[in-house]
Design a protein around this motif. Structure first.
Motif, PDB file in Angstrom:
ATOM      1  N   THR A 117     -30.415  15.254  -8.556  1.00  0.00           N
ATOM      2  CA  THR A 117     -30.072  16.618  -8.953  1.00  0.00           C
ATOM      3  C   THR A 117     -28.860  16.625  -9.875  1.00  0.00           C
ATOM      4  O   THR A 117     -28.851  17.292 -10.920  1.00  0.00           O
ATOM      5  CB  THR A 117     -29.785  17.478  -7.709  1.00  0.00           C
ATOM      6  N   TRP A 118     -27.843  15.860  -9.504  1.00  0.00           N
ATOM      7  CA  TRP A 118     -26.627  15.842 -10.315  1.00  0.00           C
ATOM      8  C   TRP A 118     -26.816  15.073 -11.614  1.00  0.00           C
ATOM      9  O   TRP A 118     -26.189  15.391 -12.632  1.00  0.00           O
ATOM     10  CB  TRP A 118     -25.448  15.318  -9.500  1.00  0.00           C
ATOM     11  N   ALA A 119     -27.693  14.081 -11.604  1.00  0.00           N
ATOM     12  CA  ALA A 119     -28.003  13.384 -12.861  1.00  0.00           C
ATOM     13  C   ALA A 119     -28.606  14.360 -13.862  1.00  0.00           C
ATOM     14  O   ALA A 119     -28.231  14.378 -15.051  1.00  0.00           O
ATOM     15  CB  ALA A 119     -28.963  12.226 -12.597  1.00  0.00           C
ATOM     16  N   LEU A 120     -29.535  15.198 -13.403  1.00  0.00           N
ATOM     17  CA  LEU A 120     -30.162  16.172 -14.281  1.00  0.00           C
ATOM     18  C   LEU A 120     -29.167  17.256 -14.703  1.00  0.00           C
ATOM     19  O   LEU A 120     -29.110  17.634 -15.882  1.00  0.00           O
ATOM     20  CB  LEU A 120     -31.359  16.815 -13.586  1.00  0.00           C
ATOM     21  N   LEU A 121     -28.386  17.750 -13.752  1.00  0.00           N
ATOM     22  CA  LEU A 121     -27.439  18.819 -14.068  1.00  0.00           C
ATOM     23  C   LEU A 121     -26.410  18.348 -15.097  1.00  0.00           C
ATOM     24  O   LEU A 121     -26.146  19.028 -16.099  1.00  0.00           O
ATOM     25  CB  LEU A 121     -26.758  19.304 -12.790  1.00  0.00           C
ATOM     26  N   LEU A 122     -25.846  17.178 -14.870  1.00  0.00           N
ATOM     27  CA  LEU A 122     -24.845  16.650 -15.803  1.00  0.00           C
ATOM     28  C   LEU A 122     -25.476  16.296 -17.148  1.00  0.00           C
ATOM     29  O   LEU A 122     -24.866  16.502 -18.207  1.00  0.00           O
ATOM     30  CB  LEU A 122     -24.159  15.435 -15.192  1.00  0.00           C
ATOM     31  N   GLY A 123     -26.693  15.751 -17.105  1.00  0.00           N
ATOM     32  CA  GLY A 123     -27.373  15.433 -18.358  1.00  0.00           C
ATOM     33  C   GLY A 123     -27.608  16.657 -19.209  1.00  0.00           C
ATOM     34  O   GLY A 123     -27.444  16.634 -20.435  1.00  0.00           O
ATOM     35  N   LEU A 124     -27.990  17.757 -18.555  1.00  0.00           N
ATOM     36  CA  LEU A 124     -28.184  19.020 -19.271  1.00  0.00           C
ATOM     37  C   LEU A 124     -26.866  19.560 -19.803  1.00  0.00           C
ATOM     38  O   LEU A 124     -26.758  19.948 -20.971  1.00  0.00           O
ATOM     39  CB  LEU A 124     -28.793  20.062 -18.331  1.00  0.00           C
ATOM     40  N   ALA A 125     -25.863  19.599 -18.926  1.00  0.00           N
ATOM     41  CA  ALA A 125     -24.590  20.226 -19.279  1.00  0.00           C
ATOM     42  C   ALA A 125     -23.929  19.550 -20.474  1.00  0.00           C
ATOM     43  O   ALA A 125     -23.287  20.207 -21.293  1.00  0.00           O
ATOM     44  CB  ALA A 125     -23.652  20.219 -18.072  1.00  0.00           C
ATOM     45  N   ARG A 126     -24.078  18.234 -20.591  1.00  0.00           N
ATOM     46  CA  ARG A 126     -23.388  17.508 -21.651  1.00  0.00           C
ATOM     47  C   ARG A 126     -24.311  16.958 -22.728  1.00  0.00           C
ATOM     48  O   ARG A 126     -23.880  16.157 -23.566  1.00  0.00           O
ATOM     49  CB  ARG A 126     -22.554  16.366 -21.047  1.00  0.00           C
ATOM     50  N   GLY A 127     -25.573  17.378 -22.723  1.00  0.00           N
ATOM     51  CA  GLY A 127     -26.504  16.958 -23.774  1.00  0.00           C
ATOM     52  C   GLY A 127     -26.634  15.455 -23.879  1.00  0.00           C
ATOM     53  O   GLY A 127     -26.762  14.899 -24.984  1.00  0.00           O
ATOM     54  N   ILE A 128     -26.643  14.775 -22.752  1.00  0.00           N
ATOM     55  CA  ILE A 128     -26.580  13.306 -22.734  1.00  0.00           C
ATOM     56  C   ILE A 128     -27.743  12.669 -23.499  1.00  0.00           C
ATOM     57  O   ILE A 128     -27.544  11.749 -24.307  1.00  0.00           O
ATOM     58  CB  ILE A 128     -26.555  12.785 -21.285  1.00  0.00           C
ATOM     59  N   VAL A 129     -28.961  13.136 -23.258  1.00  0.00           N
ATOM     60  CA  VAL A 129     -30.119  12.499 -23.892  1.00  0.00           C
ATOM     61  C   VAL A 129     -30.086  12.704 -25.402  1.00  0.00           C
ATOM     62  O   VAL A 129     -30.270  11.764 -26.183  1.00  0.00           O
ATOM     63  CB  VAL A 129     -31.428  13.037 -23.288  1.00  0.00           C
ATOM     64  N   ALA A 130     -29.835  13.941 -25.825  1.00  0.00           N
ATOM     65  CA  ALA A 130     -29.805  14.220 -27.265  1.00  0.00           C
ATOM     66  C   ALA A 130     -28.702  13.441 -27.967  1.00  0.00           C
ATOM     67  O   ALA A 130     -28.912  12.873 -29.055  1.00  0.00           O
ATOM     68  CB  ALA A 130     -29.610  15.727 -27.492  1.00  0.00           C
ATOM     69  N   GLU A 131     -27.515  13.393 -27.356  1.00  0.00           N
ATOM     70  CA  GLU A 131     -26.395  12.693 -27.986  1.00  0.00           C
ATOM     71  C   GLU A 131     -26.617  11.177 -28.011  1.00  0.00           C
ATOM     72  O   GLU A 131     -26.314  10.511 -29.005  1.00  0.00           O
ATOM     73  CB  GLU A 131     -25.089  13.023 -27.258  1.00  0.00           C
ATOM     74  N   SER A 132     -27.155  10.636 -26.940  1.00  0.00           N
ATOM     75  CA  SER A 132     -27.431   9.190 -26.904  1.00  0.00           C
ATOM     76  C   SER A 132     -28.501   8.810 -27.919  1.00  0.00           C
ATOM     77  O   SER A 132     -28.372   7.804 -28.632  1.00  0.00           O
ATOM     78  CB  SER A 132     -27.874   8.773 -25.500  1.00  0.00           C
ATOM     79  N   THR A 133     -29.555   9.631 -27.998  1.00  0.00           N
ATOM     80  CA  THR A 133     -30.625   9.368 -28.969  1.00  0.00           C
ATOM     81  C   THR A 133     -30.091   9.404 -30.397  1.00  0.00           C
ATOM     82  O   THR A 133     -30.417   8.540 -31.229  1.00  0.00           O
ATOM     83  CB  THR A 133     -31.760  10.388 -28.794  1.00  0.00           C
ATOM     84  N   ALA A 134     -29.251  10.403 -30.693  1.00  0.00           N
ATOM     85  CA  ALA A 134     -28.693  10.525 -32.038  1.00  0.00           C
ATOM     86  C   ALA A 134     -27.796   9.344 -32.371  1.00  0.00           C
ATOM     87  O   ALA A 134     -27.854   8.784 -33.472  1.00  0.00           O
ATOM     88  CB  ALA A 134     -27.904  11.833 -32.163  1.00  0.00           C
ATOM     89  N   LEU A 135     -26.985   8.932 -31.411  1.00  0.00           N
ATOM     90  CA  LEU A 135     -26.077   7.805 -31.649  1.00  0.00           C
ATOM     91  C   LEU A 135     -26.863   6.522 -31.935  1.00  0.00           C
ATOM     92  O   LEU A 135     -26.535   5.764 -32.849  1.00  0.00           O
ATOM     93  CB  LEU A 135     -25.159   7.624 -30.441  1.00  0.00           C
ATOM     94  N   ARG A 136     -27.909   6.280 -31.166  1.00  0.00           N
ATOM     95  CA  ARG A 136     -28.659   5.033 -31.304  1.00  0.00           C
ATOM     96  C   ARG A 136     -29.568   5.030 -32.524  1.00  0.00           C
ATOM     97  O   ARG A 136     -29.978   3.966 -32.986  1.00  0.00           O
ATOM     98  CB  ARG A 136     -29.478   4.787 -30.033  1.00  0.00           C
ATOM     99  N   SER A 137     -29.891   6.213 -33.045  1.00  0.00           N
ATOM    100  CA  SER A 137     -30.811   6.284 -34.185  1.00  0.00           C
ATOM    101  C   SER A 137     -30.106   6.592 -35.502  1.00  0.00           C
ATOM    102  O   SER A 137     -30.768   6.822 -36.520  1.00  0.00           O
ATOM    103  CB  SER A 137     -31.883   7.351 -33.914  1.00  0.00           C
ATOM    104  N   GLY A 138     -28.775   6.591 -35.487  1.00  0.00           N
ATOM    105  CA  GLY A 138     -28.039   6.880 -36.705  1.00  0.00           C
ATOM    106  C   GLY A 138     -27.979   8.348 -37.044  1.00  0.00           C
ATOM    107  O   GLY A 138     -27.752   8.725 -38.200  1.00  0.00           O
ATOM    108  N   GLY A 139     -28.165   9.189 -36.046  1.00  0.00           N
ATOM    109  CA  GLY A 139     -28.126  10.628 -36.256  1.00  0.00           C
ATOM    110  C   GLY A 139     -26.706  11.153 -36.314  1.00  0.00           C
ATOM    111  O   GLY A 139     -25.743  10.384 -36.448  1.00  0.00           O
ATOM    112  N   PRO A 140     -26.551  12.470 -36.186  1.00  0.00           N
ATOM    113  CA  PRO A 140     -25.220  13.064 -36.312  1.00  0.00           C
ATOM    114  C   PRO A 140     -24.271  12.604 -35.213  1.00  0.00           C
ATOM    115  O   PRO A 140     -24.699  12.331 -34.087  1.00  0.00           O
ATOM    116  CB  PRO A 140     -25.502  14.568 -36.215  1.00  0.00           C
ATOM    117  N   TRP A 141     -23.000  12.532 -35.569  1.00  0.00           N
ATOM    118  CA  TRP A 141     -21.953  12.197 -34.602  1.00  0.00           C
ATOM    119  C   TRP A 141     -21.494  13.503 -33.956  1.00  0.00           C
ATOM    120  O   TRP A 141     -20.800  14.293 -34.554  1.00  0.00           O
ATOM    121  CB  TRP A 141     -20.790  11.510 -35.319  1.00  0.00           C
TER     122      TRP A 141
END
Length: 319
Positions: free
Chosen positions: A112-136
């Motif tokens: 539950t907290w993994a999902l809540l924190l992931g949503l709150a801080r945009g973890i998946v989107a930010e990690s994907t962007a960082l690894r793919s050369g997307g926006p900082w």
């Protein structure tokens, strides 16, 4: 003749490595199946030559029609001590003993907290962007401290989720149809006057109710419409508590800021299921109970259940 045991839905191929099955392998051949049986016919075909079946949680239904088509089956072991997809009366009629195992409430709390924190801080989107050369930096995180966490259900899991929310400095309130002030005081949360008040005032709403006739469809379009447009919904309980079409519409329309979901109306999800492509959704494939320690408990107790059955004294019987 040696007995045969089928271990169903061993998706990670770990059932026979996380625990020692040798206490039963002198008498029982254990065969694992990493692929899911998607229909009753598939399940019956797989289990036709087995005396024992081990099933995880509620992944595979065992209605009366399945027991009627499996005359060789004598023992069914299901992880956990509650199961809504097994027809226990039919199992008894067909001479099938059904046993359960212990199950920890800690892994779904952490999920539950993994999902809540992931949503709150945009973890998946930010990690994907960082690894793919997307926006900082492309998202603006939602704060937890001082925000309201609304819990639908304050049982064993909901209570633990509440304690973590309090540690984050959140204002935690809870509601369920049977929740008392004494229970809320025991955990240290507020008691919402109604489901509607909880939805209207919470920044994060997390579902921790058992599925029943009273909770099925508890959150529909009207209820989701009460949530704040900046609010997030987390469901690690049962998919049917939230109307799935209404949730998809809320995500597409931006009625809510996002959702974190670990449970679905169909599992595994078909490749073309709309939940796979819904916007504003952080989705995981029902990982709430999938941890090494929990699997050690599930399969360790499955071995014990088989031993006890072979000795003529079944333990942890369900039904």
């Amino acid at each position: 003749m040696r007995l045969r045991c089928a271990v169903l839905d061993d998706f990670q191929s770990v059932a026979t490595t996380v625990v020692d099955w040798s206490p039963v392998t002198d008498d029982v051949d254990v065969v694992t199946f990493p692929e899911h049986c998607g229909s009753e016919d598939e399940l019956v075909a797989v289990l036709a030559d087995f005396d024992i079946a081990v099933t995880l949680r509620e992944r595979v239904p065992f209605p009366a029609t399945v027991f009627a088509r499996l005359p060789r089956l004598k023992l069914l072991v299901a992880s956990g001590m509650r199961n809504s997809v097994i027809d226990f009366a039919a199992a008894e009629r067909h001479g099938v003993t059904v046993c359960g195992t212990a199950s920890s409430s800690v892994p779904p709390v952490e999920m539950t907290w993994a999902l809540l924190l992931g949503l709150a801080r945009g973890i998946v989107a930010e990690s994907t962007a960082l690894r793919s050369g997307g926006p900082w930096q492309s998202t603006l995180g939602a704060d937890l401290h001082g925000r309201r966490l609304g819990l639908l259900g304050l049982g064993k899991i909901g209570g633990r989720v509440a304690q973590i929310g309090l540690a984050f400095g959140m204002d935690v309130v809870a509601w369920s149809q049977n929740l008392t002030k004494e229970r809320a005081d025991e955990v240290g949360t507020g008691l919402a006057a109604s489901k509607e008040e909880l939805l209207e005032t919470s920044d994060f709403v997390s579902v921790h109710l058992a599925l029943s006739d009273r909770t099925r469809g508890l959150l529909g379009a009207a209820e989701l419409g009460l949530m704040r447009p900046t609010g997030y919904l987390i469901n690690t309980s049962r998919a049917a508590i939230v109307d799935q079409d209404a949730l998809l519409a809320a995500l597409r329309d931006g009625t809510i800021a996002g959702a974190g979901v670990d449970v679905f109306d169909i599992e595994p999800l078909p490749a073309d299921h709309p939940m796979r492509t819904a916007p504003r959704l952080l989705a995981t494939p029902h990982l709430g109970y999938v941890t090494r320690d929990n699997y050690r408990t599930y399969y360790g107790h499955a071995v014990e259940d088989i031993q006890a059955f072979l000795a003529g004294s079944p333990v942890r019987r369900l039904g």
